[in-house]
Design a protein around this motif. Structure first.
Motif, PDB file in Angstrom:
ATOM      1  N   UNK A   1       0.835  -1.208   0.000  1.00  0.00           N
ATOM      2  CA  UNK A   1       0.000   0.000   0.000  1.00  0.00           C
ATOM      3  C   UNK A   1       0.867   1.253   0.000  1.00  0.00           C
ATOM      4  N   UNK A   2       1.894   1.277   0.856  1.00  0.00           N
ATOM      5  CA  UNK A   2       2.747   2.463   0.927  1.00  0.00           C
ATOM      6  C   UNK A   2       3.578   2.632  -0.336  1.00  0.00           C
ATOM      7  N   UNK A   3       3.988   1.534  -0.955  1.00  0.00           N
ATOM      8  CA  UNK A   3       4.729   1.649  -2.210  1.00  0.00           C
ATOM      9  C   UNK A   3       3.906   2.401  -3.253  1.00  0.00           C
ATOM     10  N   UNK A   4       2.613   2.085  -3.332  1.00  0.00           N
ATOM     11  CA  UNK A   4       1.752   2.755  -4.316  1.00  0.00           C
ATOM     12  C   UNK A   4       1.413   4.175  -3.898  1.00  0.00           C
ATOM     13  N   UNK A   5       1.280   4.437  -2.616  1.00  0.00           N
ATOM     14  CA  UNK A   5       1.047   5.803  -2.148  1.00  0.00           C
ATOM     15  C   UNK A   5       2.204   6.707  -2.551  1.00  0.00           C
ATOM     16  N   UNK A   6       3.422   6.273  -2.281  1.00  0.00           N
ATOM     17  CA  UNK A   6       4.588   7.103  -2.584  1.00  0.00           C
ATOM     18  C   UNK A   6       4.750   7.302  -4.096  1.00  0.00           C
ATOM     19  N   UNK A   7       4.467   6.265  -4.863  1.00  0.00           N
ATOM     20  CA  UNK A   7       4.689   6.336  -6.314  1.00  0.00           C
ATOM     21  C   UNK A   7       3.567   7.045  -7.064  1.00  0.00           C
ATOM     22  N   UNK A   8       2.319   7.000  -6.530  1.00  0.00           N
ATOM     23  CA  UNK A   8       1.184   7.433  -7.351  1.00  0.00           C
ATOM     24  C   UNK A   8       0.211   8.404  -6.679  1.00  0.00           C
ATOM     25  N   UNK A   9       0.263   8.602  -5.388  1.00  0.00           N
ATOM     26  CA  UNK A   9      -0.600   9.597  -4.753  1.00  0.00           C
ATOM     27  C   UNK A   9      -0.013  10.987  -5.008  1.00  0.00           C
ATOM     28  N   UNK A  10      -0.843  11.935  -5.417  1.00  0.00           N
ATOM     29  CA  UNK A  10      -0.340  13.255  -5.833  1.00  0.00           C
ATOM     30  C   UNK A  10       0.363  14.006  -4.703  1.00  0.00           C
ATOM     31  N   UNK A  11       0.079  13.647  -3.467  1.00  0.00           N
ATOM     32  CA  UNK A  11       0.742  14.307  -2.337  1.00  0.00           C
ATOM     33  C   UNK A  11       2.234  13.942  -2.307  1.00  0.00           C
ATOM     34  N   UNK A  12       2.597  12.768  -2.834  1.00  0.00           N
ATOM     35  CA  UNK A  12       3.966  12.267  -2.737  1.00  0.00           C
ATOM     36  C   UNK A  12       4.650  12.073  -4.086  1.00  0.00           C
ATOM     37  N   UNK A  13       3.869  11.796  -5.123  1.00  0.00           N
ATOM     38  CA  UNK A  13       4.433  11.480  -6.433  1.00  0.00           C
ATOM     39  C   UNK A  13       5.280  12.630  -6.961  1.00  0.00           C
ATOM     40  N   UNK A  14       6.479  12.304  -7.401  1.00  0.00           N
ATOM     41  CA  UNK A  14       7.393  13.276  -8.012  1.00  0.00           C
ATOM     42  C   UNK A  14       7.711  14.437  -7.076  1.00  0.00           C
ATOM     43  N   UNK A  15       7.704  14.174  -5.771  1.00  0.00           N
ATOM     44  CA  UNK A  15       7.986  15.230  -4.785  1.00  0.00           C
ATOM     45  C   UNK A  15       9.345  15.020  -4.104  1.00  0.00           C
ATOM     46  N   UNK A  16      10.167  14.198  -4.683  1.00  0.00           N
ATOM     47  CA  UNK A  16      11.510  14.043  -4.147  1.00  0.00           C
ATOM     48  C   UNK A  16      11.602  13.201  -2.895  1.00  0.00           C
ATOM     49  N   UNK A  17      10.643  12.306  -2.680  1.00  0.00           N
ATOM     50  CA  UNK A  17      10.678  11.431  -1.503  1.00  0.00           C
ATOM     51  C   UNK A  17      11.732  10.344  -1.713  1.00  0.00           C
ATOM     52  N   UNK A  18      12.663  10.248  -0.795  1.00  0.00           N
ATOM     53  CA  UNK A  18      13.699   9.223  -0.872  1.00  0.00           C
ATOM     54  C   UNK A  18      13.205   7.922  -0.250  1.00  0.00           C
ATOM     55  N   UNK A  19      13.362   6.837  -0.964  1.00  0.00           N
ATOM     56  CA  UNK A  19      13.092   5.511  -0.402  1.00  0.00           C
ATOM     57  C   UNK A  19      14.445   4.916  -0.041  1.00  0.00           C
ATOM     58  N   UNK A  20      14.753   4.951   1.251  1.00  0.00           N
ATOM     59  CA  UNK A  20      16.083   4.526   1.695  1.00  0.00           C
ATOM     60  C   UNK A  20      16.271   3.012   1.563  1.00  0.00           C
ATOM     61  N   UNK A  21      15.180   2.287   1.687  1.00  0.00           N
ATOM     62  CA  UNK A  21      15.223   0.830   1.499  1.00  0.00           C
ATOM     63  C   UNK A  21      13.831   0.391   1.089  1.00  0.00           C
ATOM     64  N   UNK A  22      13.721  -0.350  -0.026  1.00  0.00           N
ATOM     65  CA  UNK A  22      12.402  -0.772  -0.481  1.00  0.00           C
ATOM     66  C   UNK A  22      12.050  -2.150   0.082  1.00  0.00           C
ATOM     67  N   UNK A  23      10.897  -2.622  -0.290  1.00  0.00           N
ATOM     68  CA  UNK A  23      10.367  -3.866   0.277  1.00  0.00           C
ATOM     69  C   UNK A  23      10.874  -5.118  -0.440  1.00  0.00           C
ATOM     70  N   UNK A  24      11.672  -4.936  -1.462  1.00  0.00           N
ATOM     71  CA  UNK A  24      12.093  -6.075  -2.285  1.00  0.00           C
ATOM     72  C   UNK A  24      13.377  -6.701  -1.741  1.00  0.00           C
ATOM     73  N   UNK A  25      13.276  -7.245  -0.539  1.00  0.00           N
ATOM     74  CA  UNK A  25      14.411  -7.868   0.127  1.00  0.00           C
ATOM     75  C   UNK A  25      13.964  -9.159   0.798  1.00  0.00           C
TER      76      UNK A  25
END
Length: 410
Positions: free
Chosen positions: A186-210
């Motif tokens: 859910x948070x992956x899609x919020x950061x990538x596609x919600x207008x509040x966060x999308x293209x706003x320079x949010x750094x993902x220090x570590x993603x869920x693909x581990x």
């Protein structure tokens, strides 16, 4: 561009937070499925919702903007293609990748508008809701008596764990148990596609693909360059070293990570169930994590020419004083350190305080001994009702994901 995420301490004035109001996913727990879903009891939903609404109102009354996870995800899935991609991924992660039943679930969930679709995903999809072929039934479960095609997500109201804000970015976490691993999608899609966060320079220090595990309840932002992370039942040493390396290499501003080892059990599943920062020089601590002379295994990670340097220490108070440049610390014991009261109130999240400003916290009202001790140490305490929410084994810090705090002035 200013990031919509700014969390450079545990105690800066809380301005924006993400919550998830408990929903029908709570009522879809049964005695038989409690272990599978990581619950010890079944909260009574109407009262849990009333208690959660009070919690949200306390935050609003003290100047915090409250956002709800459901709304943020729905806004992220406005685009039809994004929605379909999300839906296929959540179905795959529910165990139906390359399965004939995937199409049946896709058709069923696509028959709803987006908010209703999300509601069904979160509360779980029962076998008797979906028209499936007899062939598909063999793929559903080896236990034909199990009622769900897609498991409920009753832990969602603990928004702290799937992702954690750090500075002007966040970690989106690979969680330990299967029951919770879908939540961070859910948070992956919020950061990538919600207008509040999308293209706003949010750094993902570590993603869920581990493969290595980390959860937000173990991640504490002590100031603008120091983190504490629990080595716990839910967070591995390997994941801590990985996120430390990422932060050090990304010009994040963070140059110190303190890894603190806590008992690996359900009662103390995360660092914030036994240790939280509530003021510049004040912390809550459950006495059971320390030896009689205040010792606990901890490791200090710094950047080095070879990646990450690691130093082992035992004196937690001295480690914190040095890292935070303090002359002294006030470690406030859960339940006043009483051998009966402390474990009882820790079990009901007496240590899981949410700081909303320096020296000001939100706690559960049931932990009255711990709350009185906090007041005696000069802390302003806002108590919220907790008879049902506490059955999920998480307190106010567990139930909140801060995404914006005011920077500290000293």
């Amino acid at each position: 561009m200013a990031s919509p995420i700014n969390v450079k301490s545990e105690i800066g004035k809380l301005k924006t937070v993400i919550l998830k109001r408990p929903g029908k996913e709570i009522e879809n727990i049964t005695p038989e499925t409690m272990p599978r879903l990581l619950f010890d009891d079944i909260p009574y939903l109407p009262v849990a919702q009333k208690e959660h609404d009070e919690f949200a109102e306390v935050l609003r009354d003290t100047g915090t903007e409250v956002l709800y996870l459901d709304d943020l995800v729905a806004e992220a899935l406005v685009d039809k293609n994004v929605r379909q991609e999300f839906l296929q991924r959540i179905i795959n992660e529910s165990g139906y990748e390359n399965s004939e039943i995937s199409g049946s679930l896709n058709d069923y969930l696509n028959s709803f508008d987006v908010p209703t679709m999300l509601e069904h995903i979160m509360q779980g999809v029962r076998k008797d809701e979906v028209e499936i072929k007899s062939l598909d039934l063999k793929e559903v479960s080896t236990d034909q008596s199990y009622p769900f095609l897609m498991d409920p997500m009753p832990n969602l109201y603990f928004t702290r764990d799937p992702a954690a804000s750090i500075g002007e970015g966040l970690s989106i976490n690979h969680m330990t148990f299967k029951a919770r691993q879908r939540e961070s999608l859910f948070m992956e899609y919020i950061i990538a596609h919600n207008s509040r966060f999308k293209d706003k320079g949010v750094n993902v220090w570590r993603n869920r693909n581990h493969e290595t595990r980390i959860e937000g309840g173990d991640e504490l932002v002590l100031n603008n360059h120091v983190l504490a992370i629990g080595v716990s039942q839910r967070t591995s040493a390997e994941a801590i070293q990985d996120i430390a390396n990422n932060l050090f290499n990304a010009s994040s501003g963070y140059d110190t990570v303190i890894a603190i080892k806590i008992p690996h059990n359900h009662a103390m599943m995360h660092l914030d169930t036994v240790f939280t920062m509530i003021n510049y020089d004040q912390f809550t601590v459950h006495p059971a994590i320390l030896t009689e002379d205040g010792q606990v295994d901890s490791w200090i990670l710094h950047p080095s020419e070879n990646g990450v340097s690691i130093e082992h220490h035992r004196d937690l108070k001295e480690v914190l004083k040095k890292a935070l440049d303090l002359d002294d610390l006030d470690l406030i014991p859960t339940g006043n350190g009483d051998p009966i009261v402390a474990p009882r109130e820790q079990w009901n999240d007496g240590s899981n305080t949410l700081a909303i400003a320096p020296g000001e916290v939100v706690t559960y009202n049931r932990n009255y001994v711990s709350n009185e001790v906090l007041r005696k140490h000069g802390i302003k305490v806002h108590e919220v009702l907790s008879s049902e929410l506490s059955r999920g084994r998480g307190g106010p810090r567990c139930m909140s994901m801060p995404i914006y705090r005011e920077d500290l002035t000293k």
